[in-house]
Write a protein that holds these residues in place. Structure first.
Motif: not given
Length: 203
Positions: A129-158
């Protein structure tokens, strides 16, 4: 500008041989909610006054790092006004970091990455599944959790390709006719955003 742009185009060397002087984040123990070092230092200086609360006092303890690497990566994709993915277990994500495409698997080293406009790919088995992100930050934690914070996100097929091309042409024209630094900066942002959208569709 990022939000307006995305809404406009939417139709809806082996580790064993290395020696390090500091521990990796994955080797550190889980932290407690209280800042014990600060409290101890405070009591030495002002023993008769209760120490003030620090930000860490309001945070839940960091989960301990698993002894073995999990089979899945837990992903959270959050916008200022919505949560697109919450606790989603996947095999891998590919993040559009400002330094280049960044693949994240379970057990990835803890890291922080700034995001540029581009495609976030979420891999679950054979499904992507692909999303277009306009920008932001990604936080990858040592316990295999990834937090992705974006201003905008939309499925590419939209994304509507015709609106992307129209927007790109308009911002290129504005860039050519801009006379002030503000106009040039706004036009440059528009060109970069729509170029990234076009690359997402053609890639």
């Amino acid at each position: 500008m990022w939000r307006q742009g995305t809404r406009f185009i939417s139709s809806r060397a082996s580790a064993a041989s290395m020696r390090w002087s500091r521990q990796f984040a994955t080797d550190l123990p889980a932290e407690t909610a209280g800042d014990s070092k600060f409290i101890d230092s405070w009591k030495k200086v002002m023993p008769n006054i209760d120490p003030p609360k620090t930000p860490s006092a309001y945070m839940t303890p960091r989960p301990p790092t698993p002894a073995t690497i999990p089979s899945k990566l837990t992903v959270n994709l959050v916008l200022p006004y919505d949560s697109i993915l919450s606790g989603k277990e996947v095999d891998m994500v590919i993040i559009p970091a400002s330094t280049g495409q960044m693949g994240v698997l379970p057990g990835h080293v803890a890291s922080i990455a700034e995001l540029k406009p581009g495609v976030l790919s979420v891999h679950e088995g054979n499904d992507v599944t692909k999303y277009f992100l306009s920008g932001g930050f990604a936080f990858v934690h040592a316990n295999s959790i990834a937090d992705i914070i974006a201003l905008e996100a939309i499925p590419v097929d939209h994304i509507d390709p015709s609106l992307v091309q129209k927007g790109l042409a308009e911002f290129q024209q504005k860039q050519n006719s801009a006379t002030t630094d503000m106009e040039k900066a706004e036009a440059q942002i528009g060109v970069e955003l729509h170029s990234a959208l076009n690359a997402a569709l053609t890639g």
